[in-house]
Design a protein around this motif. Structure first.
Motif, PDB file in Angstrom:
ATOM      1  N   ARG A  39       0.814  -1.219   0.000  1.00 37.83           N
ATOM      2  CA  ARG A  39       0.000   0.000   0.000  1.00 37.83           C
ATOM      3  C   ARG A  39       0.850   1.273   0.000  1.00 37.83           C
ATOM      4  NH1 ARG A  39      -2.818  -3.101  -1.558  1.00 37.83           N
ATOM      5  NH2 ARG A  39      -4.832  -3.860  -0.814  1.00 37.83           N
ATOM      6  N   ASN A  40       2.111   1.133   0.394  1.00 37.50           N
ATOM      7  CA  ASN A  40       3.002   2.298   0.432  1.00 37.50           C
ATOM      8  C   ASN A  40       3.571   2.543  -0.960  1.00 37.50           C
ATOM      9  OD1 ASN A  40       5.996   3.300   0.684  1.00 37.50           O
ATOM     10  ND2 ASN A  40       4.969   4.015   2.543  1.00 37.50           N
ATOM     11  N   ILE A  41       3.355   3.751  -1.506  1.00 37.28           N
ATOM     12  CA  ILE A  41       3.756   4.012  -2.888  1.00 37.28           C
ATOM     13  C   ILE A  41       5.272   3.942  -3.067  1.00 37.28           C
ATOM     14  CG2 ILE A  41       3.915   5.827  -4.649  1.00 37.28           C
ATOM     15  CD1 ILE A  41       1.082   6.453  -4.281  1.00 37.28           C
ATOM     16  N   ASP A  42       6.039   4.415  -2.093  1.00 39.07           N
ATOM     17  CA  ASP A  42       7.500   4.329  -2.204  1.00 39.07           C
ATOM     18  C   ASP A  42       7.955   2.886  -2.376  1.00 39.07           C
ATOM     19  OD1 ASP A  42       7.832   7.033  -2.035  1.00 39.07           O
ATOM     20  OD2 ASP A  42       8.261   7.052   0.107  1.00 39.07           O
ATOM     21  N   ARG A  43       7.462   2.006  -1.493  1.00 40.51           N
ATOM     22  CA  ARG A  43       7.844   0.591  -1.575  1.00 40.51           C
ATOM     23  C   ARG A  43       7.253  -0.069  -2.817  1.00 40.51           C
ATOM     24  NH1 ARG A  43       7.029   0.934   4.190  1.00 40.51           N
ATOM     25  NH2 ARG A  43       4.896   0.162   3.966  1.00 40.51           N
ATOM     26  N   LEU A  44       6.064   0.391  -3.226  1.00 32.76           N
ATOM     27  CA  LEU A  44       5.428  -0.147  -4.423  1.00 32.76           C
ATOM     28  C   LEU A  44       6.285   0.147  -5.652  1.00 32.76           C
ATOM     29  CD1 LEU A  44       2.942  -1.479  -5.733  1.00 32.76           C
ATOM     30  CD2 LEU A  44       1.915   0.788  -5.879  1.00 32.76           C
ATOM     31  N   LEU A  45       6.815   1.362  -5.738  1.00 35.46           N
ATOM     32  CA  LEU A  45       7.645   1.722  -6.871  1.00 35.46           C
ATOM     33  C   LEU A  45       8.945   0.925  -6.906  1.00 35.46           C
ATOM     34  CD1 LEU A  45       7.125   5.585  -6.976  1.00 35.46           C
ATOM     35  CD2 LEU A  45       6.277   3.900  -8.593  1.00 35.46           C
ATOM     36  N   VAL A  46       9.463   0.582  -5.732  1.00 33.34           N
ATOM     37  CA  VAL A  46      10.662  -0.264  -5.669  1.00 33.34           C
ATOM     38  C   VAL A  46      10.357  -1.622  -6.300  1.00 33.34           C
ATOM     39  CG1 VAL A  46      12.231  -1.496  -4.136  1.00 33.34           C
ATOM     40  CG2 VAL A  46      11.624   0.867  -3.638  1.00 33.34           C
ATOM     41  N   LEU A  47       9.225  -2.207  -5.908  1.00 34.47           N
ATOM     42  CA  LEU A  47       8.847  -3.520  -6.440  1.00 34.47           C
ATOM     43  C   LEU A  47       8.616  -3.472  -7.943  1.00 34.47           C
ATOM     44  CD1 LEU A  47       6.383  -4.744  -3.653  1.00 34.47           C
ATOM     45  CD2 LEU A  47       8.601  -5.742  -4.222  1.00 34.47           C
ATOM     46  N   LEU A  48       7.952  -2.422  -8.419  1.00 33.51           N
ATOM     47  CA  LEU A  48       7.680  -2.293  -9.854  1.00 33.51           C
ATOM     48  C   LEU A  48       8.973  -2.133 -10.646  1.00 33.51           C
ATOM     49  CD1 LEU A  48       4.571   0.046  -9.600  1.00 33.51           C
ATOM     50  CD2 LEU A  48       4.562  -2.317 -10.459  1.00 33.51           C
ATOM     51  N   ALA A  49       9.888  -1.336 -10.104  1.00 36.13           N
ATOM     52  CA  ALA A  49      11.183  -1.156 -10.768  1.00 36.13           C
ATOM     53  C   ALA A  49      11.971  -2.462 -10.765  1.00 36.13           C
ATOM     54  CB  ALA A  49      11.976  -0.047 -10.073  1.00 36.13           C
ATOM     55  N   ASP A  50      11.939  -3.179  -9.646  1.00 33.00           N
ATOM     56  CA  ASP A  50      12.617  -4.469  -9.560  1.00 33.00           C
ATOM     57  C   ASP A  50      12.062  -5.455 -10.590  1.00 33.00           C
ATOM     58  OD1 ASP A  50      14.249  -3.622  -7.540  1.00 33.00           O
ATOM     59  OD2 ASP A  50      13.139  -4.607  -5.924  1.00 33.00           O
ATOM     60  N   MET A  51      10.729  -5.470 -10.720  1.00 31.04           N
ATOM     61  CA  MET A  51      10.096  -6.382 -11.663  1.00 31.04           C
ATOM     62  C   MET A  51      10.534  -6.076 -13.092  1.00 31.04           C
ATOM     63  SD  MET A  51       6.051  -7.231 -12.332  1.00 31.04           S
ATOM     64  CE  MET A  51       5.671  -5.593 -12.986  1.00 31.04           C
ATOM     65  N   GLY A  52      10.527  -4.799 -13.468  1.00 33.16           N
ATOM     66  CA  GLY A  52      10.953  -4.412 -14.807  1.00 33.16           C
ATOM     67  C   GLY A  52      12.403  -4.771 -15.070  1.00 33.16           C
TER      68      GLY A  52
END
Length: 278
Positions: A39-52
């Motif tokens: 739910r935290n956007i900062d951590r969410l962006l980390v995961l999305l960047a990691d996935m890419g």
């Protein structure tokens, strides 16, 4: 050949690309559950960047978000880099945000759109770039997904890498849109709670100080009890409502400097019920 004319098991070959497709799905599914729960956007962006990054074997990935009010791109997440921002139109990410078209650049130092200053500041050497626009549900540009340096020899991104990163960019758009809407709803809720709490504080300084103390006590007790960061913060945010019923208590009683009479105390105790009627 077997009796049926089909290749025997021993000589059977795998369908070309089947292994890479399986690896692609495996990478996606390994992130989807964690992304859906975050739910935290900062951590969410980390995961999305990691996935890419993992999808296309890049050295780094950055998720840029577009601020339409200031016409700037900014990144809360950039592998190996702190938060950075740049004007829309500047650099590769800025160009993609302006044009809405993907780019593969495997010789960035000979591309006029590439901003060499970032490499100079960080000491990093960019060899290849793949950037895609991130769209929301209304087909408006939400940001840019940018990958740097393919981990292969030669270090070059391909059309297939673009297709794979497009999967991440599409999923990222939907995920970020939902997360940002939820964040906006929560921000509105916090504003309502704080406004109501401030209303009580304006009528009685002691009530205001009490509300702030209780909020911090609730957070500390929650942490001590073993609750997570999100739950502890939620208790802190909700706790100011416990005394909101004092808004309905007359000033003559709420602000009385001396001891309350039995009748006045009876009225004061109704603040725990007043919330129901607010």
């Amino acid at each position: 050949m077997g009796a049926t004319g089909r290749p025997s098991a021993k000589g059977k070959s795998r369908t070309p690309g089947r292994g890479s497709a399986y690896k692609l799905l495996q990478t996606i599914f390994s992130y989807i559950v964690r992304i859906a729960e975050e739910r935290n956007i900062d951590r969410l962006l980390v995961l999305l960047a990691d996935m890419g990054r993992d999808l296309i074997a890049a050295d780094r990935c950055t998720v840029w978000l577009l601020n339409n009010k200031t016409d700037t791109l900014w990144s809360r997440v950039a592998h190996g880099v702190d938060r950075i921002s740049l004007p829309k139109g500047q650099g590769i990410a800025g160009h993609v945000a302006s044009e809405g078209q993907p780019l593969i650049i495997n010789d960035p130092y000979n591309d006029a759109r590439f901003d060499k200053e970032v490499d100079k500041r960080t000491g990093y050497h960019t060899k290849s770039i793949l950037a895609l626009p991130i769209f929301d549900s209304d087909s408006k540009i939400l940001g840019v997904f940018q990958a740097i340096n393919k981990r292969s020899d030669p270090s070059a991104f391909s059309a297939q890498d673009m297709e794979h990163l497009l999967l991440a960019a599409t999923y990222t758009g939907k995920t970020l849109e939902a997360a940002m809407l939820q964040e906006e709803i929560e921000a509105t809720q916090r504003e309502i709670i704080f406004t109501l709490a401030e209303t009580g504080e304006m009528r009685s300084k002691e009530t205001g100080f009490h509300v702030k103390r209780v909020a911090e006590y609730c957070r500390l007790f929650a942490v001590k009890y073993g609750l997570g960061e999100a739950e502890s913060e939620l208790l802190k945010l909700a706790s100011p409502m416990h005394d909101i019923g004092k808004i309905a208590i007359p000033d003559a009683i709420l602000l009385k400097p001396g001891k309350l009479t039995d009748d006045e105390w009876a009225v004061m105790k109704t603040h725990t019920l007043s919330l129901i009627h607010i």
